[in-house]
Design a protein around this motif. Structure first.
Motif, PDB file in Angstrom:
ATOM      1  N   ASN A 309     -38.303  45.324 -45.706  1.00 53.82           N
ATOM      2  CA  ASN A 309     -39.050  44.600 -46.577  1.00 53.82           C
ATOM      3  C   ASN A 309     -40.473  45.372 -46.466  1.00 53.82           C
ATOM      4  OD1 ASN A 309     -40.351  41.909 -46.851  1.00 53.82           O
ATOM      5  ND2 ASN A 309     -39.616  41.467 -46.622  1.00 53.82           N
ATOM      6  N   LYS A 310     -40.531  45.129 -48.248  1.00 59.82           N
ATOM      7  CA  LYS A 310     -41.970  46.107 -48.800  1.00 59.82           C
ATOM      8  C   LYS A 310     -43.001  45.202 -49.081  1.00 59.82           C
ATOM      9  CE  LYS A 310     -40.314  50.901 -48.794  1.00 59.82           C
ATOM     10  NZ  LYS A 310     -39.198  50.813 -47.972  1.00 59.82           N
ATOM     11  N   LYS A 311     -43.793  45.268 -48.872  1.00 55.81           N
ATOM     12  CA  LYS A 311     -44.678  44.509 -50.011  1.00 55.81           C
ATOM     13  C   LYS A 311     -44.318  44.727 -51.485  1.00 55.81           C
ATOM     14  CE  LYS A 311     -49.500  44.370 -51.658  1.00 55.81           C
ATOM     15  NZ  LYS A 311     -50.720  44.958 -52.120  1.00 55.81           N
ATOM     16  N   PRO A 312     -43.781  43.098 -52.312  1.00 55.20           N
ATOM     17  CA  PRO A 312     -43.257  43.568 -53.373  1.00 55.20           C
ATOM     18  C   PRO A 312     -44.403  43.553 -54.124  1.00 55.20           C
ATOM     19  CG  PRO A 312     -43.806  41.037 -52.488  1.00 55.20           C
ATOM     20  CD  PRO A 312     -44.064  42.275 -51.495  1.00 55.20           C
ATOM     21  N   ILE A 313     -43.307  44.300 -55.153  1.00 56.68           N
ATOM     22  CA  ILE A 313     -45.190  45.086 -56.312  1.00 56.68           C
ATOM     23  C   ILE A 313     -45.874  43.912 -57.450  1.00 56.68           C
ATOM     24  CG2 ILE A 313     -44.433  47.693 -56.796  1.00 56.68           C
ATOM     25  CD1 ILE A 313     -42.476  46.277 -59.004  1.00 56.68           C
ATOM     26  N   TRP A 314     -45.549  43.053 -57.385  1.00 52.06           N
ATOM     27  CA  TRP A 314     -45.575  41.910 -58.170  1.00 52.06           C
ATOM     28  C   TRP A 314     -46.686  41.266 -57.649  1.00 52.06           C
ATOM     29  CZ3 TRP A 314     -45.570  37.274 -55.154  1.00 52.06           C
ATOM     30  CH2 TRP A 314     -44.065  37.197 -54.110  1.00 52.06           C
ATOM     31  N   LEU A 315     -46.836  41.441 -56.585  1.00 52.58           N
ATOM     32  CA  LEU A 315     -47.969  41.183 -55.434  1.00 52.58           C
ATOM     33  C   LEU A 315     -49.787  41.001 -56.094  1.00 52.58           C
ATOM     34  CD1 LEU A 315     -47.588  38.982 -53.196  1.00 52.58           C
ATOM     35  CD2 LEU A 315     -48.096  40.619 -51.731  1.00 52.58           C
ATOM     36  N   ASP A 316     -49.661  42.284 -57.037  1.00 58.05           N
ATOM     37  CA  ASP A 316     -50.898  42.909 -57.002  1.00 58.05           C
ATOM     38  C   ASP A 316     -51.038  42.335 -58.782  1.00 58.05           C
ATOM     39  OD1 ASP A 316     -51.816  43.533 -54.975  1.00 58.05           O
ATOM     40  OD2 ASP A 316     -50.956  45.227 -54.875  1.00 58.05           O
ATOM     41  N   LYS A 317     -49.823  41.713 -59.435  1.00 54.31           N
ATOM     42  CA  LYS A 317     -50.005  41.285 -60.852  1.00 54.31           C
ATOM     43  C   LYS A 317     -49.790  40.114 -61.008  1.00 54.31           C
ATOM     44  CE  LYS A 317     -46.457  45.270 -61.591  1.00 54.31           C
ATOM     45  NZ  LYS A 317     -45.511  45.939 -62.303  1.00 54.31           N
ATOM     46  N   PRO A 318     -50.187  39.593 -62.575  1.00 56.45           N
ATOM     47  CA  PRO A 318     -50.377  38.571 -62.775  1.00 56.45           C
ATOM     48  C   PRO A 318     -48.682  37.988 -62.934  1.00 56.45           C
ATOM     49  CG  PRO A 318     -51.960  39.494 -64.283  1.00 56.45           C
ATOM     50  CD  PRO A 318     -50.677  40.495 -63.158  1.00 56.45           C
ATOM     51  N   PHE A 319     -48.513  36.321 -62.237  1.00 51.23           N
ATOM     52  CA  PHE A 319     -47.264  36.470 -62.477  1.00 51.23           C
ATOM     53  C   PHE A 319     -47.363  36.541 -64.360  1.00 51.23           C
ATOM     54  CE2 PHE A 319     -46.325  33.383 -58.873  1.00 51.23           C
ATOM     55  CZ  PHE A 319     -46.903  35.014 -57.951  1.00 51.23           C
ATOM     56  N   VAL A 320     -45.964  36.373 -65.158  1.00 46.27           N
ATOM     57  CA  VAL A 320     -44.817  36.083 -66.222  1.00 46.27           C
ATOM     58  C   VAL A 320     -45.217  35.214 -66.656  1.00 46.27           C
ATOM     59  CG1 VAL A 320     -43.292  37.055 -67.523  1.00 46.27           C
ATOM     60  CG2 VAL A 320     -44.576  38.785 -66.680  1.00 46.27           C
ATOM     61  N   THR A 321     -45.638  34.410 -67.820  1.00 46.85           N
ATOM     62  CA  THR A 321     -45.157  33.098 -68.770  1.00 46.85           C
ATOM     63  C   THR A 321     -44.581  33.386 -69.094  1.00 46.85           C
ATOM     64  OG1 THR A 321     -47.453  31.944 -67.434  1.00 46.85           O
ATOM     65  CG2 THR A 321     -46.020  31.358 -69.125  1.00 46.85           C
ATOM     66  N   LEU A 322     -43.280  32.734 -70.129  1.00 49.06           N
ATOM     67  CA  LEU A 322     -42.530  32.229 -70.871  1.00 49.06           C
ATOM     68  C   LEU A 322     -42.282  31.225 -71.063  1.00 49.06           C
ATOM     69  CD1 LEU A 322     -39.009  34.514 -70.023  1.00 49.06           C
ATOM     70  CD2 LEU A 322     -41.028  35.610 -71.446  1.00 49.06           C
ATOM     71  N   THR A 323     -41.881  30.760 -72.658  1.00 54.22           N
ATOM     72  CA  THR A 323     -41.424  29.653 -72.838  1.00 54.22           C
ATOM     73  C   THR A 323     -40.354  29.028 -72.578  1.00 54.22           C
ATOM     74  OG1 THR A 323     -41.179  29.615 -74.906  1.00 54.22           O
ATOM     75  CG2 THR A 323     -43.604  28.572 -74.661  1.00 54.22           C
ATOM     76  N   GLY A 355     -39.557  41.517 -63.982  1.00 52.77           N
ATOM     77  CA  GLY A 355     -40.051  42.633 -63.538  1.00 52.77           C
ATOM     78  C   GLY A 355     -40.898  42.064 -62.387  1.00 52.77           C
ATOM     79  N   GLY A 356     -40.664  40.646 -61.745  1.00 55.84           N
ATOM     80  CA  GLY A 356     -41.678  39.494 -60.934  1.00 55.84           C
ATOM     81  C   GLY A 356     -41.332  37.380 -61.004  1.00 55.84           C
ATOM     82  N   PRO A 357     -41.757  36.959 -60.017  1.00 51.92           N
ATOM     83  CA  PRO A 357     -41.931  35.643 -60.397  1.00 51.92           C
ATOM     84  C   PRO A 357     -41.757  35.603 -61.785  1.00 51.92           C
ATOM     85  CG  PRO A 357     -43.195  36.175 -58.489  1.00 51.92           C
ATOM     86  CD  PRO A 357     -42.772  37.139 -59.269  1.00 51.92           C
ATOM     87  N   VAL A 358     -41.583  34.161 -62.393  1.00 57.91           N
ATOM     88  CA  VAL A 358     -42.313  33.970 -64.238  1.00 57.91           C
ATOM     89  C   VAL A 358     -42.550  32.318 -64.156  1.00 57.91           C
ATOM     90  CG1 VAL A 358     -41.256  33.808 -65.879  1.00 57.91           C
ATOM     91  CG2 VAL A 358     -39.963  35.642 -64.154  1.00 57.91           C
ATOM     92  N   PHE A 359     -43.118  31.958 -64.754  1.00 56.19           N
ATOM     93  CA  PHE A 359     -43.530  30.749 -64.899  1.00 56.19           C
ATOM     94  C   PHE A 359     -42.548  30.434 -66.425  1.00 56.19           C
ATOM     95  CE2 PHE A 359     -47.145  31.254 -62.455  1.00 56.19           C
ATOM     96  CZ  PHE A 359     -47.462  29.793 -61.856  1.00 56.19           C
ATOM     97  N   VAL A 360     -41.360  29.763 -65.965  1.00 53.94           N
ATOM     98  CA  VAL A 360     -40.379  28.477 -67.751  1.00 53.94           C
ATOM     99  C   VAL A 360     -41.686  27.384 -68.202  1.00 53.94           C
ATOM    100  CG1 VAL A 360     -38.612  28.763 -68.978  1.00 53.94           C
ATOM    101  CG2 VAL A 360     -39.089  30.462 -67.079  1.00 53.94           C
ATOM    102  N   THR A 361     -42.137  27.038 -69.031  1.00 55.08           N
ATOM    103  CA  THR A 361     -42.896  26.412 -69.874  1.00 55.08           C
ATOM    104  C   THR A 361     -42.381  25.465 -70.615  1.00 55.08           C
ATOM    105  OG1 THR A 361     -44.128  27.973 -70.936  1.00 55.08           O
ATOM    106  CG2 THR A 361     -45.058  27.354 -68.796  1.00 55.08           C
ATOM    107  N   LYS A 362     -42.710  25.041 -71.335  1.00 56.45           N
ATOM    108  CA  LYS A 362     -42.768  24.046 -72.464  1.00 56.45           C
ATOM    109  C   LYS A 362     -40.889  23.583 -72.429  1.00 56.45           C
ATOM    110  CE  LYS A 362     -46.725  25.632 -75.611  1.00 56.45           C
ATOM    111  NZ  LYS A 362     -47.020  23.537 -75.384  1.00 56.45           N
ATOM    112  N   TRP A 363     -40.648  22.926 -72.023  1.00 56.68           N
ATOM    113  CA  TRP A 363     -39.297  22.363 -71.700  1.00 56.68           C
ATOM    114  C   TRP A 363     -38.661  21.407 -72.544  1.00 56.68           C
ATOM    115  CZ3 TRP A 363     -35.574  24.084 -68.386  1.00 56.68           C
ATOM    116  CH2 TRP A 363     -35.913  25.319 -68.002  1.00 56.68           C
ATOM    117  N   PRO A 364     -37.497  21.425 -73.187  1.00 52.39           N
ATOM    118  CA  PRO A 364     -37.226  20.047 -73.781  1.00 52.39           C
ATOM    119  C   PRO A 364     -37.501  18.950 -72.951  1.00 52.39           C
ATOM    120  CG  PRO A 364     -35.538  22.004 -74.002  1.00 52.39           C
ATOM    121  CD  PRO A 364     -37.012  22.046 -73.243  1.00 52.39           C
TER     122      PRO A 364
END
Lengths: 466, 466
Positions: A309-323, A355-364
């Motif tokens: 178990n290593k520190k995830p690389i996404w911990l130092d990046k902003p999370f991605v947002t997709l609609t 490449g890491g956590p993603v917010f999905v927004t603007k749902w039907p």
């Protein structure tokens, strides 16, 4: 039973000890002993033998007391070792806290008491130096906290809960205990447990004409909560930012690696929340805080569970947002677009793509609950979000809440929720909130495949034996 | 909508302001604004109007945002006051943080936005400057967190929970989520709720021959927990000192000021606990810690609830201990001895007699549960304790646990508890533990007469409307 000076000298001759004249005698949790590292002090340890190596002059026992991942090595002179001192036995040990040549804390015992023997052949299901598969230990729920894997997970769970409280306390959120028993079924999905008194005398005493067994006690059919959100919204409109962390229930007929009948949910409701970005910011900060703090406080526990178990690389990046629409486009290019809600496979494709956590927004709108707020510039959409992560896919769901009295009135699924509508009538405010599945978060944090190992007594169909 | 220089000067001429050139603009919880006291800064406040005095040139609004007992006075120049700015409305206000002549923080507004109006005549149940009786506000559970009394109690509840976690964390106890759903009825009192899936499709899909509706989902009849103790004991034998704080349930037909159908219990289990004094010490330290810390952190909330609430004199003294027999003797001398368990009146007589909290120990075996340990020198007694306090009587119950395999086997009430017996078979240790009723503790701490006001959504017979 005291260690003689002769033996102590013999031991000292073969291994070098840092000695200090401290002779305070104390019993402490191993976590505290390690933290203070008061080398030279006379120390008492109480715990269980997790490993034992018997050599000619000395035995070496690894003692764990559950307070941390750390085991203390005890060096036991030959005459102190009894037959009952075996793997699995509980012991009280006194001796001098020392440093081994490798710099590890250890205790040179001068008193050893076996409190509770352990005869493995009498049916003890675990063996020393053996990593038992989780499916095996899960058969022994009452004993499995004695294994490294489960005790490490429970310590991490305890730490994560602490970090969650610290996060919200430091931001002036009030901790609210939303009720477990409720007469509304918030999500309307119908997967609820109903609750009745069991005692026939109580039932007879409370029975009234026109009431059935489902409603005689509370006057209404009563369920186990599936979410504290609606109640949290009520308190949020009197007290501002609030959160709750407690058990929620689903009467689903599912035995998957991601589902439980009883699980813990963290829910927060943000007062004066006017756009979904505010919500995303808090969620992202919370997740990064929990991951960073826990990897710090429980480094050794995480290592016990998974050495890789290593520190995830996404911990130092902003999370991605997709609609939602953008996410469907991505799935289409991967030949996996189907419309509708995402299945687990699709969620993990999106996480992998980003490449890491993603917010999905603007749902039907028609895919989400009645209480979610219509998007300002597109009335077919709602301001909802899912947060998808590696390992589990969806781990957080949230939305702005419909704060328009008239719009909400049209969508209200039941007259019984009139109280919820009325929250919008007096001193109303815009709010938004989210729910985070604690067990799924632990799966992501520790890389645990099956959700049933992230809590002490998992409940799922046909499994509630204790 | 900005405050003109002219008006600012006029205001300054009638009241003296400490001004600093800071022009940072920020939105913060009032709790944080008060803590930082950054006088002179441009500050944004979002909350509710709890009181409003309209004068010729200025209006004075007391704003609360729920984050603390403190309200901020806002000074609103005439032209910024709108008709919608009334008692109960929600507002966003910007202005300069200042000190009043009396040294109180206040804000001189230069921007006022009413977010949600409140027309009291439309059915808003509360009035300004009115202390509504708890029985009245209890009819409006969804709105009552907007009252001083309930919001103060909920903030205190949140703080007490934090102090409990801090107490146990600092002593290396692990926080364990014991299950809510269970197939054992720990106390055997029969006052349990039973749980079933509600959905007919789920029931049909899971129905098997020989199973009734009560047992089709989990394979066994399943209840809501009355105590996490037995599960906590299992984890304690793998991980040492543990605690849990969560909901428990009783299907009693009681509407008293001391009973709820759903309430929170703090339970702790101490590893290697060999005598009841160890248990008493932890309980006494815990209670004194909670009282001292909360009186510190929530002084103003306690004052909001009861202006007469003073530091109890017993907080600086050791708690009194009586054996059950001694307690009966005292009751006899007061003409109130009856034998058997104490009723509420008798508990309060004992508390009064001792001038503060009293431990009652050494209980007759046949009055207590099967799992309690026989006293060493009197097999008719068990090493159990009740802690009695002012206001509520019993607030804590605890005991050493029977750790002798053979003795426990004889007393085991059900074959279904074989797992509990087996905990004593491998690496057994002596343990002891206790349960503390969170709501009753809050009653004692705040002097609250009715338990239904110590949690946001109380449940009792015929009351589960939301």
């Amino acid at each position: 039973m005291l260690c003689t000076k002769l033996e102590f000298n013999r031991l000292r001759s073969c291994r070098r000890y840092i000695q200090i004249k401290g002779i305070t005698r104390k019993y402490c949790a191993i976590a505290a002993i390690v933290e203070k590292s008061d080398v030279g002090s006379i120390t008492e340890v109480k715990g269980w033998v997790r490993n034992l190596r018997v050599q000619k002059e000395f035995s070496f026992a690894d003692i764990s007391d559950g307070s941390s991942a750390q085991k203390l090595q005890i060096i036991i002179p030959k005459h102190l070792k009894t037959e009952q001192l075996t793997y699995g036995s509980s012991v009280k040990i006194k001796g001098k806290l020392s440093l081994s040549p490798r710099g590890q804390l250890e205790i040179l015992a001068n008193e050893v008491n076996v409190v509770g023997p352990c005869v493995v052949l009498d049916g003890y299901p675990f063996n020393p130096r053996t990593a038992h598969p989780p499916e095996y230990t899960r058969q022994y729920l009452h004993l499995r906290s004695r294994t490294n894997y489960i005790s490490a997970l429970l310590r991490i769970r305890s730490a994560v809960v602490k970090h969650i409280h610290d996060f919200f306390n430091s931001r002036n959120y009030i901790n609210i205990h939303t009720p477990i028993l409720t007469s509304n079924d918030c999500e309307g999905a119908g997967e609820v447990f109903k609750v009745q008194p069991d005692n026939e005398d109580t039932i007879k005493a409370m029975m009234q004409e026109g009431k059935d067994k489902d409603s005689l006690y509370f006057g209404l059919k009563t369920f186990l909560t599936v979410s504290g959100q609606l109640h949290l919204e009520a308190i949020c409109r009197g007290m501002g930012n609030v959160y709750t962390l407690g058990p929620t229930f689903r009467a689903e007929n599912s035995r998957s690696r991601l589902h439980l009948s009883e699980f813990y949910m963290l829910e927060a409701e943000l007062a004066f929340c006017e756009n979904i970005v505010q919500l995303q910011t808090v969620i992202e900060e919370l997740l990064k805080y929990i991951f960073t703090e826990t990897r710090n406080t429980n480094e050794k526990d995480i290592y016990l569970i998974d050495k890789e178990n290593k520190k995830p690389i996404w911990l130092d990046k902003p999370f991605v947002t997709l609609t939602y629409d953008e996410a469907q486009l991505i799935l289409n290019t991967k030949g996996s677009g189907t419309g509708g809600d995402f299945n687990k496979e699709q969620e993990l494709i999106l996480v992998d793509h980003c490449g890491g956590p993603v917010f999905v927004t603007k749902w039907p709108k028609d895919m989400k609950s009645f209480y979610m707020k219509e998007s300002n510039n597109d009335s077919s959409k709602v301001d909802a979000l899912d947060l998808l992560t590696p390992v589990t896919g969806e781990v957080v769901g949230g939305s702005l809440r419909e704060d328009n009295y008239e719009k909400l009135k049209l969508k209200l699924p039941s007259e019984r929720l009139h109280w919820y509508l009325e929250l919008r009538k007096f001193g109303n405010i815009p709010t938004g909130g989210f729910g985070l599945g604690l067990e799924r978060l632990l799966q992501v944090l520790c890389g645990v495949n099956n959700i049933k190992d992230t809590l002490p007594f998992p409940r799922w169909p046909h499994n509630c034996d204790m």
